[in-house]
Scaffold this motif. Structure first.
Motif, mmCIF file in Angstrom:
data_model
loop_
_atom_site.group_PDB
_atom_site.id
_atom_site.type_symbol
_atom_site.label_atom_id
_atom_site.label_comp_id
_atom_site.label_asym_id
_atom_site.label_seq_id
_atom_site.Cartn_x
_atom_site.Cartn_y
_atom_site.Cartn_z
ATOM 1 N N VAL A 128 75.203 4.836 36.716
ATOM 2 C CA VAL A 128 74.326 4.547 35.576
ATOM 3 C C VAL A 128 75.091 4.359 34.271
ATOM 4 N N HIS A 129 76.021 5.248 33.997
ATOM 5 C CA HIS A 129 76.715 5.235 32.699
ATOM 6 C C HIS A 129 78.070 4.525 32.794
ATOM 7 N N THR A 130 78.040 3.333 33.305
ATOM 8 C CA THR A 130 79.269 2.541 33.527
ATOM 9 C C THR A 130 79.710 1.880 32.220
ATOM 10 N N PHE A 131 80.116 2.705 31.275
ATOM 11 C CA PHE A 131 80.475 2.226 29.941
ATOM 12 C C PHE A 131 81.606 1.205 29.978
ATOM 13 N N TRP A 132 82.465 1.297 30.985
ATOM 14 C CA TRP A 132 83.609 0.385 31.083
ATOM 15 C C TRP A 132 83.181 -1.054 31.398
ATOM 16 N N THR A 133 81.934 -1.246 31.793
ATOM 17 C CA THR A 133 81.437 -2.598 32.093
ATOM 18 C C THR A 133 80.542 -3.146 30.986
ATOM 19 N N MET A 134 80.347 -2.380 29.930
ATOM 20 C CA MET A 134 79.364 -2.730 28.894
ATOM 21 C C MET A 134 80.036 -3.150 27.603
ATOM 22 N N SER A 135 79.235 -3.765 26.745
ATOM 23 C CA SER A 135 79.703 -4.091 25.406
ATOM 24 C C SER A 135 78.937 -3.228 24.401
ATOM 25 N N PRO A 189 76.565 -2.092 21.379
ATOM 26 C CA PRO A 189 76.568 -0.638 21.193
ATOM 27 C C PRO A 189 76.193 0.138 22.459
ATOM 28 N N ARG A 190 75.751 -0.567 23.491
ATOM 29 C CA ARG A 190 75.364 0.099 24.747
ATOM 30 C C ARG A 190 76.535 0.868 25.349
ATOM 31 N N MET A 191 77.723 0.323 25.217
ATOM 32 C CA MET A 191 78.913 0.976 25.749
ATOM 33 C C MET A 191 79.107 2.353 25.115
ATOM 34 N N GLN A 192 78.943 2.436 23.812
ATOM 35 C CA GLN A 192 79.165 3.696 23.113
ATOM 36 C C GLN A 192 78.159 4.764 23.571
ATOM 37 N N ILE A 193 76.918 4.394 23.728
ATOM 38 C CA ILE A 193 75.897 5.347 24.164
ATOM 39 C C ILE A 193 76.205 5.828 25.578
ATOM 40 N N SER A 194 76.566 4.909 26.465
ATOM 41 C CA SER A 194 76.904 5.291 27.841
ATOM 42 C C SER A 194 78.145 6.171 27.883
ATOM 43 N N LEU A 195 79.113 5.875 27.046
ATOM 44 C CA LEU A 195 80.319 6.704 26.974
ATOM 45 C C LEU A 195 79.963 8.123 26.554
ATOM 46 N N TYR A 196 79.095 8.265 25.565
ATOM 47 C CA TYR A 196 78.681 9.599 25.121
ATOM 48 C C TYR A 196 77.969 10.362 26.235
ATOM 49 N N PHE A 197 77.105 9.673 26.985
ATOM 50 C CA PHE A 197 76.446 10.323 28.120
ATOM 51 C C PHE A 197 77.460 10.744 29.174
ATOM 52 N N ALA A 198 78.431 9.895 29.447
ATOM 53 C CA ALA A 198 79.456 10.224 30.437
ATOM 54 C C ALA A 198 80.271 11.441 29.984
ATOM 55 N N LEU A 199 80.641 11.471 28.720
ATOM 56 C CA LEU A 199 81.408 12.609 28.201
ATOM 57 C C LEU A 199 80.575 13.889 28.244
ATOM 58 N N GLU A 200 79.294 13.767 27.931
ATOM 59 C CA GLU A 200 78.406 14.922 28.027
ATOM 60 C C GLU A 200 78.337 15.430 29.466
ATOM 61 N N HIS A 201 78.226 14.519 30.407
ATOM 62 C CA HIS A 201 78.180 14.906 31.818
ATOM 63 C C HIS A 201 79.465 15.621 32.232
ATOM 64 N N ILE A 202 80.598 15.126 31.774
ATOM 65 C CA ILE A 202 81.877 15.756 32.097
ATOM 66 C C ILE A 202 81.926 17.171 31.530
ATOM 67 N N SER A 203 81.415 17.361 30.312
ATOM 68 C CA SER A 203 81.372 18.703 29.719
ATOM 69 C C SER A 203 80.476 19.633 30.521
#
Length: 142
Positions: A94-101, A103-117
């Motif tokens: 779902v949060h494949t920030f590496w495939t996005m541009s 501002p969607r990429m930034q939101i997905s990156l934040y979700f991914a980082l939250e998940h990692i935490s």
């Protein structure tokens, strides 16, 4: 003051409260998928997961069973593992920030980082559960 802090940190009630705080997100998500199956299936379709009903029910089961194991302080390692795998798969699907541009990429990156935490928190919970059990075993032997 330190004595009161140590007493609180050693207490069963704070241990339960800490686990409950960590599990709120999983319990609420699992219940939402069961109480609003159509909404859950919409999420699954948006992620490209088919059959949507199966992924909705499987997700709810993993979320609620994993949370229950941790809350009951039984097989915490298994509950933490189930929920960690769920979060890792959520990042990968779902949060494949590496495939996005932006501002969607930034939101997905934040979700991914939250998940990692949260994954780190789950692992710490499993470690703490094991250490608390070992300490209880040593106290019983004494």
């Amino acid at each position: 003051m330190q004595r009161y802090i140590n007493t609180a940190l050693d207490s069963g009630w704070l241990w339960l409260l800490a686990r409950l705080c960590l599990m709120v997100i999983f319990i609420s998500s699992g219940l939402a998928k069961l109480l609003d199956v159509e909404g859950g299936m919409t999420e699954m379709r948006a992620a490209g997961l088919r059959p949507d009903w199966l992924f909705t029910l499987a997700s709810a089961a993993v979320l609620l069973i994993g949370a229950a194991l941790i809350l009951l302080n039984r097989w915490v390692w298994l509950g933490a593992g189930m929920l960690s795998v769920f979060l890792i798969l959520t990042i990968a699907i779902v949060h494949t920030f590496w495939t996005m541009s932006a501002p969607r990429m930034q939101i997905s990156l934040y979700f991914a980082l939250e998940h990692i935490s949260v994954i780190g928190g789950l692992w710490v919970t499993a470690i703490a559960s094991r250490l608390r059990q070992r300490l209880a075993d040593v106290c019983e032997e004494s």
